[in-house]
Write a protein that holds these residues in place. Structure first.
Motif, PDB file in Angstrom:
ATOM      1  N   ASP A 170       0.860  -1.170   0.000  1.00  0.00           N
ATOM      2  CA  ASP A 170       0.000   0.000   0.000  1.00  0.00           C
ATOM      3  C   ASP A 170       0.904   1.230   0.000  1.00  0.00           C
ATOM      4  OD1 ASP A 170      -1.694   2.119   0.456  1.00  0.00           O
ATOM      5  OD2 ASP A 170      -2.707   1.224   2.187  1.00  0.00           O
ATOM      6  N   PRO A 171       0.951   1.989  -1.092  1.00  0.00           N
ATOM      7  CA  PRO A 171       1.875   3.134  -1.140  1.00  0.00           C
ATOM      8  C   PRO A 171       1.558   4.219  -0.111  1.00  0.00           C
ATOM      9  CG  PRO A 171       0.403   3.139  -3.040  1.00  0.00           C
ATOM     10  CD  PRO A 171       0.197   1.834  -2.346  1.00  0.00           C
ATOM     11  N   GLN A 172       0.351   4.204   0.437  1.00  0.00           N
ATOM     12  CA  GLN A 172      -0.020   5.183   1.464  1.00  0.00           C
ATOM     13  C   GLN A 172       0.378   4.736   2.870  1.00  0.00           C
ATOM     14  OE1 GLN A 172      -1.194   8.115   0.421  1.00  0.00           O
ATOM     15  NE2 GLN A 172      -1.081   7.273  -1.670  1.00  0.00           N
ATOM     16  N   HIS A 173       0.619   3.458   3.061  1.00  0.00           N
ATOM     17  CA  HIS A 173       0.981   2.915   4.374  1.00  0.00           C
ATOM     18  C   HIS A 173       2.083   1.879   4.187  1.00  0.00           C
ATOM     19  CE1 HIS A 173      -3.233   4.292   4.743  1.00  0.00           C
ATOM     20  NE2 HIS A 173      -2.810   4.750   5.919  1.00  0.00           N
ATOM     21  N   LEU A 174       3.301   2.376   4.006  1.00  0.00           N
ATOM     22  CA  LEU A 174       4.416   1.486   3.709  1.00  0.00           C
ATOM     23  C   LEU A 174       4.871   0.731   4.951  1.00  0.00           C
ATOM     24  CD1 LEU A 174       6.579   3.842   1.454  1.00  0.00           C
ATOM     25  CD2 LEU A 174       5.189   1.898   0.701  1.00  0.00           C
TER      26      LEU A 174
END
Length: 287
Positions: A170-174
């Motif tokens: 998830d690029p928003q929650h690495l």
């Protein structure tokens, strides 16, 4: 250190092959130098791709030595899934740390008493090509030519999609650790490129450029290379540059060339380094 005779149809070139080390901070970079006879020799530095190691680009370093360059290949710190000899963790590797590694090798090469520090060729494959293009754009005029084999300009776009080769996230929650097959990456690998515009970042290099891409590459789509080619040509026009910008397709070539495709690709290198009169061509329009 040992000597090797490299044969071609015109002559036999004697090349001294030796291991070298240099530092990037506390990390040790290990690689191989191919040195032809002579002094004040031009330099070539060849960079391997993601998860690979120096052996995967050794044939190019050998060819460049045959052509009269003191050539170097090396393992990026933390950049190899197996066999890499440089220090560093894969979880601390990114495109930006590889720029630092490449810069350290360039500086090492410049300090050799037999090299010409003002005449340097950078060559890279896949991620190593992307790193070479970024490094050239940030370097001084000592970098005279750039050779990019299937360069991975797609990396920032893949990061924003949350899918990079075998890695999904998830690029928003690495997460702190991202698994890419058998390789563990740190979140820095994504963070360092996720906001990057590669076509803006590669501008600023004013030397000659050769782009080589396989028609069957299923990892880096042709559109990324075409855009890089057009970016370099547009910069020529905007800044009234006379540098050569060439694009060559290798028919049937994948992401990583077979021996047959490599022979063709190496011919493109020889032609590029020996040419004098072309500024660009229209090869790209055929594909």
């Amino acid at each position: 250190m040992f000597f090797k005779h490299i044969k071609n149809t015109q002559k036999v070139t004697i090349v001294t092959v030796s291991m070298f080390t240099c530092k990037r901070g506390s990390l040790t970079i290990r690689g191989t130098e191919y040195r032809p006879q002579g002094s004040h020799l031009p330099i070539a530095v060849v960079s391997h791709g993601f998860m690979a190691w120096q052996d995967s680009v050794r044939q190019y370093a050998k060819k460049l030595a045959e052509l009269g360059y003191v050539s170097y290949c090396f393992d990026f710190c933390g950049g190899s899934v197996i066999k890499g000899k440089s220090s560093g963790k894969t979880t601390e590797m990114s495109v930006l740390t590889e720029i630092e590694d490449l810069t350290a090798v360039i500086q090492y090469a410049k300090r050799r008493p037999y090299t010409n520090e003002k005449n340097i060729v950078l060559m890279g494959c896949s991620q190593g090509g992307f790193v070479s293009a970024l490094t050239a754009a940030k370097s001084d005029d000592s970098i005279s030519k750039l050779i990019l084999f299937y360069p991975a300009f797609c990396i920032p776009y893949d990061a924003r999609k949350g899918k990079m080769l075998l890695a999904k996230f998830d690029p928003q929650h690495l997460p702190p650790i991202i698994r890419c097959g058998s390789m563990k990456l740190g979140r820095c690998y994504v963070q360092d490129v996720i906001k990057m515009n590669p076509y803006k970042e590669i501008q600023g290099f004013h030397g000659d450029i050769l782009l080589v891409h396989g028609t069957n590459d299923n990892i880096v789509h042709t559109k990324y290379i075409k855009r890089a080619y057009q970016t370099y040509l547009s910069e020529n026009k905007q800044k009234n540059l006379t540098r050569k910008v060439l694009f060559r397709f290798v028919k049937g070539g994948g992401h990583g060339f077979s021996k047959k495709c490599d022979r063709e690709a190496i011919m493109h290198i020889e032609h590029f380094l020996n040419m004098h009169d072309e500024t660009h061509d229209k090869t790209i329009k055929k594909h």
